[in-house]
Design a protein around this motif. Sequence first.
Motif, short mmCIF file in Angstrom:
data_model
loop_
_atom_site.label_atom_id
_atom_site.label_comp_id
_atom_site.label_asym_id
_atom_site.label_seq_id
_atom_site.Cartn_x
_atom_site.Cartn_y
_atom_site.Cartn_z
N GLY A 1 0.79 -1.22 0.00
CA GLY A 1 0.00 0.00 0.00
C GLY A 1 0.81 1.27 0.00
O GLY A 1 0.26 2.37 -0.04
N LYS A 2 2.12 1.15 0.02
CA LYS A 2 2.97 2.33 0.15
C LYS A 2 3.06 3.11 -1.15
O LYS A 2 3.25 2.54 -2.23
CB LYS A 2 4.36 1.92 0.60
N ALA A 3 2.97 4.41 -1.06
CA ALA A 3 3.13 5.30 -2.19
C ALA A 3 4.58 5.77 -2.27
O ALA A 3 5.30 5.78 -1.28
CB ALA A 3 2.21 6.50 -2.07
N MET A 4 5.00 6.18 -3.46
CA MET A 4 6.35 6.71 -3.61
C MET A 4 6.52 8.00 -2.81
O MET A 4 7.62 8.29 -2.31
CB MET A 4 6.66 6.98 -5.08
N GLN A 5 5.46 8.76 -2.67
CA GLN A 5 5.56 9.98 -1.88
C GLN A 5 6.00 9.65 -0.46
O GLN A 5 6.84 10.34 0.11
CB GLN A 5 4.21 10.70 -1.84
N THR A 6 5.46 8.57 0.09
CA THR A 6 5.87 8.15 1.43
C THR A 6 7.29 7.61 1.42
O THR A 6 8.09 7.89 2.32
CB THR A 6 4.91 7.08 1.97
N GLY A 7 7.62 6.83 0.39
CA GLY A 7 8.97 6.30 0.29
C GLY A 7 10.00 7.41 0.21
O GLY A 7 11.06 7.35 0.86
N TYR A 8 9.71 8.43 -0.57
CA TYR A 8 10.61 9.58 -0.68
C TYR A 8 10.70 10.31 0.66
O TYR A 8 11.79 10.69 1.11
CB TYR A 8 10.14 10.51 -1.78
N GLY A 9 9.55 10.48 1.30
CA GLY A 9 9.54 11.18 2.59
C GLY A 9 10.34 10.44 3.66
O GLY A 9 10.88 11.07 4.58
N VAL B 1 15.25 10.64 -7.04
CA VAL B 1 16.42 10.22 -7.81
C VAL B 1 17.62 11.12 -7.51
O VAL B 1 18.73 10.65 -7.24
CB VAL B 1 16.11 10.23 -9.31
N SER B 2 17.39 12.42 -7.55
CA SER B 2 18.48 13.37 -7.33
C SER B 2 19.09 13.22 -5.95
O SER B 2 20.33 13.18 -5.80
CB SER B 2 17.94 14.80 -7.52
N ASP B 3 18.26 13.14 -4.93
CA ASP B 3 18.76 13.03 -3.56
C ASP B 3 19.51 11.72 -3.34
O ASP B 3 20.53 11.68 -2.64
CB ASP B 3 17.61 13.14 -2.56
N ALA B 4 19.01 10.64 -3.94
CA ALA B 4 19.66 9.34 -3.77
C ALA B 4 21.02 9.32 -4.46
O ALA B 4 22.00 8.76 -3.93
CB ALA B 4 18.77 8.22 -4.31
N ARG B 5 21.11 9.91 -5.63
CA ARG B 5 22.40 9.98 -6.32
C ARG B 5 23.39 10.82 -5.52
O ARG B 5 24.56 10.46 -5.37
CB ARG B 5 22.22 10.56 -7.73
N LYS B 6 22.93 11.93 -4.99
CA LYS B 6 23.80 12.77 -4.17
C LYS B 6 24.25 12.05 -2.90
O LYS B 6 25.36 12.29 -2.40
CB LYS B 6 23.08 14.07 -3.80
N THR C 1 5.92 6.86 -19.88
CA THR C 1 6.55 7.63 -20.96
C THR C 1 7.57 8.61 -20.41
O THR C 1 8.68 8.75 -20.95
CB THR C 1 5.49 8.37 -21.78
N LEU C 2 7.24 9.26 -19.31
CA LEU C 2 8.17 10.19 -18.67
C LEU C 2 9.38 9.45 -18.11
O LEU C 2 10.52 9.92 -18.24
CB LEU C 2 7.45 10.94 -17.55
N VAL C 3 9.15 8.30 -17.50
CA VAL C 3 10.26 7.53 -16.94
C VAL C 3 11.23 7.12 -18.04
O VAL C 3 12.46 7.22 -17.88
CB VAL C 3 9.74 6.29 -16.19
N ARG C 4 10.72 6.69 -19.17
CA ARG C 4 11.58 6.23 -20.27
C ARG C 4 12.42 7.38 -20.83
O ARG C 4 13.55 7.17 -21.26
CB ARG C 4 10.73 5.59 -21.36
N ALA C 5 11.88 8.59 -20.83
CA ALA C 5 12.64 9.74 -21.31
C ALA C 5 13.78 10.10 -20.36
O ALA C 5 14.77 10.69 -20.77
CB ALA C 5 11.71 10.93 -21.49
N ASN C 6 13.62 9.76 -19.09
CA ASN C 6 14.67 9.86 -18.05
C ASN C 6 15.23 11.25 -17.86
O ASN C 6 16.43 11.42 -17.62
CB ASN C 6 15.82 8.88 -18.35
N ARG C 7 14.41 12.24 -17.90
CA ARG C 7 14.89 13.57 -17.57
C ARG C 7 15.17 13.71 -16.08
O ARG C 7 15.83 14.67 -15.65
CB ARG C 7 13.89 14.63 -18.02
N ALA C 8 14.71 12.77 -15.29
CA ALA C 8 15.03 12.77 -13.86
C ALA C 8 16.48 12.40 -13.61
O ALA C 8 17.01 12.63 -12.54
CB ALA C 8 14.11 11.80 -13.11
N GLY C 9 17.15 11.82 -14.61
CA GLY C 9 18.56 11.51 -14.49
C GLY C 9 18.88 10.26 -13.69
O GLY C 9 19.95 10.16 -13.08
N ALA C 10 17.98 9.27 -13.70
CA ALA C 10 18.30 7.99 -13.07
C ALA C 10 19.45 7.32 -13.81
O ALA C 10 19.67 7.60 -15.00
CB ALA C 10 17.08 7.08 -13.06
N ASP C 11 20.15 6.45 -13.13
CA ASP C 11 21.25 5.73 -13.78
C ASP C 11 20.74 4.68 -14.74
O ASP C 11 21.45 4.29 -15.68
CB ASP C 11 22.15 5.09 -12.72
#
Length: 269
Positions: free
Chosen positions: A112-120, A165-170, A201-211
């Motif tokens: 039931g966990k959302a990514m918003q919670t995971g990020y938080g 993504v950004s915070d985890a890479r940092k 579609t947004l994930v595949r474009a990867n503007r978030a900069g994931a590895d």
Amino acid sequence: MSQMNFVSRIYQIIGLATLVAMSSGCGADAAPAPSSAIAVVNVGSTSAIPSPTSTPTSAASSGSVASQTAAAGVIVQAGDSIGVGVGADDWAAIDHLGFSAGITIQNASVSGKAMQTGYGNRMTEVFPFRSSTSPSVLLIQQGTNDLYYGTNASSLYRSILTPFVSDARKAGFYVVVDTILPRSDGGWTSVMERERIAYNTLVRANRAGADAVNDLAADSVMGDGNNLNNQSFYADGAHPSLSGQQRLAILNATVLGPFLQRSPRPPSR
């Protein structure tokens, strides 16, 4: 023929149509309100996907991606009920990648966990597991519950996934992001499905900069409705069955394995 050998044979025949190298579970968590380094994307080939082992806990065969990984490393999964293994008697793909005993797996998945919670919760559930002496990889598997709770694709991608993504890479992680698997369970609407496709579609474009992007939704077995109502791979229209989780283990290992060959990423903050 045993069920496991039968499934293994299916995998040998079907293969993977498309994998872009760089979900779901309805649970009891309360619905959260939406919150408000560029990498290369590598495309994997069908030949790179090994067949699953004959038993869930046995090591990958010689020459497979799993057997080519480093002797030490850390993989953390930020997941939901799919990451837990709901629908497969809690047999979660992330826990059965076939890597050496020196690879530590931290499965920070909650039904039931959302990514918003995971990020938080990243500072307590993810970042403490980074190793300073071996490569550390974060697999972000969440997202389907955010869409289910009402977050739209753009907000999920830009306001939650991108800073995650950004915070985890940092923090010193190599970051891999899953596309969201299809679902047809109760409560999943056509609007949610449209947002899922838009998010992928947004994930595949990867503007978030994931590895890397682990494009599960493009897989010929698990992706976008191919076997969604086939109980051999999906238990309930949303959660993979044991056979489905075994397929995810192969896909995950193929994308995650190369990062375990790298040097540790130093924190940048």
